[in-house]
Design a protein around this motif. Structure first.
Motif, PDB file in Angstrom:
ATOM      1  N   UNK A 105       7.528   4.936   8.786  1.00 28.91           N
ATOM      2  CA  UNK A 105       7.322   5.423   7.459  1.00 28.91           C
ATOM      3  C   UNK A 105       6.348   4.393   6.590  1.00 28.91           C
ATOM      4  N   UNK A 106       6.935   3.075   6.908  1.00 30.85           N
ATOM      5  CA  UNK A 106       6.100   2.093   6.352  1.00 30.85           C
ATOM      6  C   UNK A 106       4.479   2.056   6.399  1.00 30.85           C
ATOM      7  N   UNK A 107       4.249   2.309   7.802  1.00 27.62           N
ATOM      8  CA  UNK A 107       2.882   2.425   8.110  1.00 27.62           C
ATOM      9  C   UNK A 107       1.994   3.780   7.456  1.00 27.62           C
ATOM     10  N   UNK A 108       2.696   4.677   7.592  1.00 29.79           N
ATOM     11  CA  UNK A 108       2.229   5.813   7.095  1.00 29.79           C
ATOM     12  C   UNK A 108       1.653   5.811   5.364  1.00 29.79           C
ATOM     13  N   UNK A 109       2.692   4.937   5.039  1.00 29.26           N
ATOM     14  CA  UNK A 109       2.578   4.802   3.322  1.00 29.26           C
ATOM     15  C   UNK A 109       1.525   4.005   3.130  1.00 29.26           C
ATOM     16  N   UNK A 110       1.084   2.966   4.109  1.00 25.96           N
ATOM     17  CA  UNK A 110       0.072   2.109   3.922  1.00 25.96           C
ATOM     18  C   UNK A 110      -1.214   2.698   4.438  1.00 25.96           C
ATOM     19  N   UNK A 111      -1.298   3.719   5.249  1.00 25.46           N
ATOM     20  CA  UNK A 111      -2.343   4.269   5.785  1.00 25.46           C
ATOM     21  C   UNK A 111      -2.031   5.820   5.511  1.00 25.46           C
ATOM     22  N   UNK A 112      -2.137   6.173   4.304  1.00 25.31           N
ATOM     23  CA  UNK A 112      -1.802   7.677   3.741  1.00 25.31           C
ATOM     24  C   UNK A 112      -2.757   8.758   4.249  1.00 25.31           C
TER      25      UNK A 112
END
Length: 190
Positions: A105-112
């Motif tokens: 979830x954290x990564x997908x927020x940083x790489x949207x």
């Protein structure tokens, strides 16, 4: 236990740093200092920071799936009990001192952007977990197992966010109560 290869050492240290501090906030210099390798060693194994991030996400995916499945298997043998044991395992995870939310979830927020390779790895992880939940619902012989699995995944994802964003250590227990209500709405296949 054998010593980690330099590549594995880099991935392990980068994973911990990314998980605790985020992907953009964690620089290459901190990773090589923590892993105690040279910049040349890092770039011998990874062409870019993005390639290292993907390797850490892939490792986290393998490790998390193994953790989830192993812990569920230790808690339950009957498929329907395995579905509810998911929330007991989430409770264990949420209450670990190192818990910093879901790395995906954290990564997908940083790489949207959906087509970003980092985002794609996150999507694959979530699909793998959803498929595992679906397999449990199918093994329990629920009518509309796919629909049930999707609803349980929404509850799981909500619990993860609630635990992380609001530091709610009870989120998994609260989510389990909701999951039991949802499960109760579905009949077993005849």
């Amino acid at each position: 236990m054998p010593a980690l290869s330099k590549r594995d050492q880099l991935v392990e240290h980068a994973l911990n740093l990314f998980y605790q501090h985020g992907f953009h906030a964690t620089g290459i210099d901190l990773i090589i200092a923590t892993a105690q390798v040279s910049k040349k060693t890092l770039y011998n194994h990874f062409k870019s920071k993005e390639e290292l991030i993907i390797a850490t996400l892939e490792k986290r995916d393998r490790d998390f799936q193994a953790f989830l499945i192993t812990e569920i298997e230790q808690r339950a043998t009957v498929p329907i009990e395995k579905l509810t044991a998911v929330f007991d395992v989430l409770d264990l995870w949420f209450n670990q001192a190192s818990f910093s939310g879901c790395m995906f979830i954290n990564a997908s927020a940083e790489y949207p952007l959906f087509n970003d390779p980092c985002h794609q790895v996150c999507s694959l992880h979530k699909k793998a977990i959803a498929n595992y939940i679906l397999s449990l619902a199918q093994a329990a012989k629920f009518q509309y197992a796919e629909r049930l699995a999707k609803q349980l995944m929404l509850i799981i994802e909500g619990a993860i966010v609630e635990a992380h964003v609001n530091d709610n250590k009870q989120a998994a227990k609260e989510a389990k109560e909701l999951a039991l209500l949802v499960i109760g709405q579905y009949g077993l296949a005849v």
